[in-house]
Design an enzyme around this catalytic site. Structure first.
Site, PDB file in Angstrom:
ATOM      1  N   LYS A  93       0.832  -1.206   0.000  1.00  0.00           N
ATOM      2  CA  LYS A  93       0.000   0.000   0.000  1.00  0.00           C
ATOM      3  C   LYS A  93       0.862   1.249   0.000  1.00  0.00           C
ATOM      4  O   LYS A  93       0.640   2.182  -0.783  1.00  0.00           O
ATOM      5  CB  LYS A  93      -0.931   0.018   1.211  1.00  0.00           C
TER       6      LYS A  93
ATOM      7  N   ASP B 114      -6.401   1.262   1.114  1.00  0.00           N
ATOM      8  CA  ASP B 114      -6.379   1.491   2.566  1.00  0.00           C
ATOM      9  C   ASP B 114      -7.705   1.038   3.154  1.00  0.00           C
ATOM     10  O   ASP B 114      -8.517   0.395   2.476  1.00  0.00           O
ATOM     11  CB  ASP B 114      -6.087   2.962   2.877  1.00  0.00           C
TER      12      ASP B 114
END
Length: 251
Positions: free
Chosen positions: A143, A161
């Site tokens: 991420k 997220d």
């Protein structure tokens, strides 16, 4: 060779990637992101940074923390340490002092120093531009790497997220059990012309409209297109551009 003739090798055809099953047609998806593009023409991440290095640090610190909380801590930190060399000179103990208001600050301070050292020793103090190299850095996962590739280097990525993971499942847009599964589906489903800004649009939509505890469907510009069983309104909100201060970095 067959009967004196050379038999031509047949190259097997490569199958095109199978498009994930979705409750939304391509026209639906194009309309969803068209509306997001009108609402927020130039979406920006809310983590404050001054260069790719400080972005890497900010995103690594943001795990299990709010952007506002990270910004509050890093303003003073980045004022004195905006390069890997300066961060190393500062040292782990002082980094801890700057970020002690952030969750898991002890381990994060250790990672900040370790990633700074790796950047200096292995990457010539430059933040690498590939996902494979970025995830080598301590405290940097997929991420974080995707955020850096997008915000620092202009690559179209999907940084999944908690907001994007929630929306992808709640809206049944790209349901998945893991962030990687959701990322893969979104990258295939989102129309190419909207892909670059898509992760910011989804994050901001989740943060300010499709909230975790109670989605504000009455303020949603895609309420009529939404397939969520939780939605409470079918009438889309007025499609107008939002003032920059609603989604820009905290002053």
């Amino acid at each position: 060779m067959e009967n004196g003739k050379i038999k031509k090798a047949v190259t097997p055809r490569r199958k095109a990637p199978t498009r994930p099953k979705s409750l939304y047609s391509q026209d639906d998806l194009r309309e969803i992101f068209r509306r997001f593009s009108i609402q927020r023409p130039e979406p920006k991440g809310e983590l404050e940074h001054v260069n790719p290095f400080t972005l890497v640090v900010a995103v690594a610190l943001s795990a299990q923390a709010t952007d506002a909380g990270v910004n509050k801590a890093t303003r003073a930190l980045f004022a004195v340490a905006d390069t890997p060399e300066k961060m190393l000179a500062l040292g782990e103990e002082k980094v801890r002092d700057y970020i002690k208001t952030i969750g898991l600050y002890r381990n994060k301070a250790k990672n900040v120093i370790a990633l700074s050292r790796m950047l200096v020793e292995q990457f010539g103090s430059e933040v690498p531009r590939t996902r494979e190299e970025l995830v080598m850095l301590p405290g940097v996962g997929r991420k974080t790497a995707n955020v850096v590739l997008s915000m620092a280097f202009g690559q179209a990525t999907m940084a999944v997220d908690t907001h994007i993971f929630r929306i992808a499942n709640r809206l049944r847009l790209a349901p998945g059990k893991t962030p990687d599964e959701v990322e893969g589906k979104l990258m295939q489903l989102i129309p190419d012309e909207y892909l670059y800004h898509a992760h910011h649009w989804l994050i901001l939509h989740g943060r300010y409209c499709c909230k975790a505890r109670r989605p504000e469907c009455e303020h949603c510009v895609i309420a009529d297109l939404c397939r969520s069983p939780e939605k409470t309104c079918d009438v889309p909100a007025a499609l107008v551009e939002l003032p920059p201060q609603l989604y820009g970095p905290t002053p």
